[in-house]
Design a protein around this motif. Structure first.
Motif, PDB file in Angstrom:
ATOM      1  N   LYS A  25      -6.489  -2.254   1.395  1.00  0.00           N
ATOM      2  CA  LYS A  25      -5.580  -1.218   1.884  1.00  0.00           C
ATOM      3  C   LYS A  25      -6.095   0.147   1.450  1.00  0.00           C
ATOM      4  O   LYS A  25      -6.701   0.278   0.391  1.00  0.00           O
ATOM      5  N   LEU A  81       0.952  -1.084  -2.830  1.00  0.00           N
ATOM      6  CA  LEU A  81       1.186  -2.161  -3.795  1.00  0.00           C
ATOM      7  C   LEU A  81       2.310  -3.093  -3.335  1.00  0.00           C
ATOM      8  O   LEU A  81       2.212  -4.312  -3.463  1.00  0.00           O
ATOM      9  N   GLU A  82       3.353  -2.486  -2.783  1.00  0.00           N
ATOM     10  CA  GLU A  82       4.489  -3.282  -2.303  1.00  0.00           C
ATOM     11  C   GLU A  82       4.083  -4.245  -1.197  1.00  0.00           C
ATOM     12  O   GLU A  82       4.645  -5.316  -1.059  1.00  0.00           O
ATOM     13  N   GLY A  83       3.109  -3.807  -0.420  1.00  0.00           N
ATOM     14  CA  GLY A  83       2.709  -4.599   0.741  1.00  0.00           C
ATOM     15  C   GLY A  83       1.932  -5.874   0.418  1.00  0.00           C
ATOM     16  O   GLY A  83       1.744  -6.710   1.289  1.00  0.00           O
ATOM     17  N   THR A  86       1.399   6.091   0.363  1.00  0.00           N
ATOM     18  CA  THR A  86       1.312   6.185  -1.103  1.00  0.00           C
ATOM     19  C   THR A  86       0.756   4.891  -1.702  1.00  0.00           C
ATOM     20  O   THR A  86       0.744   3.846  -1.053  1.00  0.00           O
ATOM     21  N   GLN A  87       0.331   5.006  -2.937  1.00  0.00           N
ATOM     22  CA  GLN A  87      -0.188   3.834  -3.648  1.00  0.00           C
ATOM     23  C   GLN A  87       0.931   2.809  -3.864  1.00  0.00           C
ATOM     24  O   GLN A  87       0.711   1.596  -3.768  1.00  0.00           O
ATOM     25  N   GLU A  88       2.138   3.321  -4.114  1.00  0.00           N
ATOM     26  CA  GLU A  88       3.291   2.437  -4.319  1.00  0.00           C
ATOM     27  C   GLU A  88       3.529   1.579  -3.071  1.00  0.00           C
ATOM     28  O   GLU A  88       3.738   0.373  -3.159  1.00  0.00           O
ATOM     29  N   ALA A  89       3.470   2.241  -1.924  1.00  0.00           N
ATOM     30  CA  ALA A  89       3.695   1.517  -0.663  1.00  0.00           C
ATOM     31  C   ALA A  89       2.616   0.461  -0.451  1.00  0.00           C
ATOM     32  O   ALA A  89       2.889  -0.650   0.013  1.00  0.00           O
ATOM     33  N   LYS A 108      -7.614  -8.489  -3.704  1.00  0.00           N
ATOM     34  CA  LYS A 108      -6.586  -7.527  -3.282  1.00  0.00           C
ATOM     35  C   LYS A 108      -7.021  -6.154  -3.772  1.00  0.00           C
ATOM     36  O   LYS A 108      -7.008  -5.889  -4.983  1.00  0.00           O
ATOM     37  N   SER A 133      -1.190  -5.616 -11.922  1.00  0.00           N
ATOM     38  CA  SER A 133      -1.013  -7.077 -11.812  1.00  0.00           C
ATOM     39  C   SER A 133      -2.261  -7.681 -11.164  1.00  0.00           C
ATOM     40  O   SER A 133      -3.345  -7.505 -11.691  1.00  0.00           O
ATOM     41  N   CYS A 170      -4.903   4.222   0.829  1.00  0.00           N
ATOM     42  CA  CYS A 170      -3.675   5.009   0.664  1.00  0.00           C
ATOM     43  C   CYS A 170      -3.963   6.451   0.262  1.00  0.00           C
ATOM     44  O   CYS A 170      -5.080   6.788  -0.102  1.00  0.00           O
ATOM     45  N   THR A 196      -1.637   3.190   4.104  1.00  0.00           N
ATOM     46  CA  THR A 196      -0.267   3.535   3.713  1.00  0.00           C
ATOM     47  C   THR A 196      -0.263   4.936   3.104  1.00  0.00           C
ATOM     48  O   THR A 196      -1.286   5.438   2.665  1.00  0.00           O
TER      49      THR A 196
END
Lengths: 118, 174
Positions: free
Chosen positions: A84, A115-117, A110-113, A50, A14, A86, A108
């Motif tokens: 960030k 991205l969520e942030g 993981t990469q998922e974490a 980002k 995104s 990760c 963070t």
């Protein structure tokens, strides 16, 4: 090693830019310069705000590489963006902890974490 | 064994080498030009010996990191990348410990004048972090009085004495 050879894989998730290091070792001066140029370009030329740096592949990291990350962080902050880090393995995380850079960077697991942030 | 090592150094004909063997220990002296690629070759050689001698992964990580920092310091900051200046490297490797001495031809420096890289005002400065990492990962780091020679030691399987609370304590505050 060819000059200008890519050392970082760039992926767009995104509106977030995920930059994944290709090398296992970010030690060599030449590599570090190339990585620095590529990463700085994300902010200076492409205007990305980002950014996630994914360290999954990284097994070794020197203080020269840390210097580049600090400069990148500075650039991102100046552009009012967010950086960030990760997927840093424990040995490497210790390098960040010893130098207290774990307090400067948003790290963070993981990469998922990461991205969520955003 | 000695044949392999001779071959390695013959391939690096620019390096002046003296190799000695004391029982099962390995001792080397090698002189390299101020070129980080030459430094990488020495690094690879030492790491290989540690792996053959079954040093734990963590020790190998520590030695590789410390070597990288020390060699870059010697080549860049000590000798200013000047190709007519050399870096002298001596190393001893036994099954219990590895000791490495790295000497450049620079003027040296006063370690007490290196700013603390962990202070907020210094976080963005590039200096001091390498020395700090060497100290954290090796059992010994020592400079000669002039500051152009560093001695590093890693004892096999023995973690360096650290202010553990700081390393482990992952405080979240800004």
């Amino acid at each position: 090693m060819a000059a200008g050879h890519r050392r970082v894989d760039i992926e767009e998730v995104s509106d977030v830019t995920v930059a994944k290091f290709i090398d296992k070792k970010i030690l060599d001066e030449g590599n570090i310069q190339i990585i620095g140029t590529q990463l700085f370009g994300l902010v200076d030329e492409d205007g990305r705000k980002k950014i996630i740096l994914d360290f999954s592949n990284v097994e070794y990291l020197s203080s020269a590489a840390l210097g580049k990350l600090i400069t990148l962080d500075k650039k991102v902050k100046k552009a009012k963006g967010k950086l960030k880090l990760c997927s840093i393995r424990p040995d490497i995380y210790e390098v960040f902890a010893i130098t207290r850079l774990n307090q400067l960077f948003d790290i963070t697991e993981t990469q998922e974490a990461a991205l969520e942030g955003f | 064994m000695s044949l392999n090592i001779s071959k390695y150094y013959l391939e690096n004909s620019r390096n002046r080498v003296l190799a000695k063997f004391m029982s099962s220990d390995e001792y080397f002296e090698v002189k390299i030009p101020s070129d980080t690629a030459e430094g990488q070759a020495i690094q690879a050689r030492i790491v290989e010996v540690l792996e053959v001698r079954e040093y734990p992964v963590r020790d190998v990580f520590a030695v590789r990191l410390a070597l990288e920092e020390a060699l870059v310091n010697a080549i860049k900051h000590g000798n200013g990348m000047s190709l007519d200046k050399d870096v002298d490297i001596k190393y001893w490797i036994s099954d219990e410990r590895v000791r490495i001495e790295i000497q450049d031809q620079g003027e040296g420096f006063d370690r007490t004048h290196v700013p603390d890289p962990t202070l907020l005002e210094n976080l963005e400065r590039p200096c001091g972090r390498g020395i700090m990492l060497m100290g954290a990962f090796m059992n010994l780091i020592e400079y000669n009085e002039q500051g152009n020679k560093v001695t590093l030691e890693k004892i096999k399987g023995v973690a360096p004495e650290q202010p553990e609370a700081e390393v482990q304590g992952d405080e979240e505050e800004e």
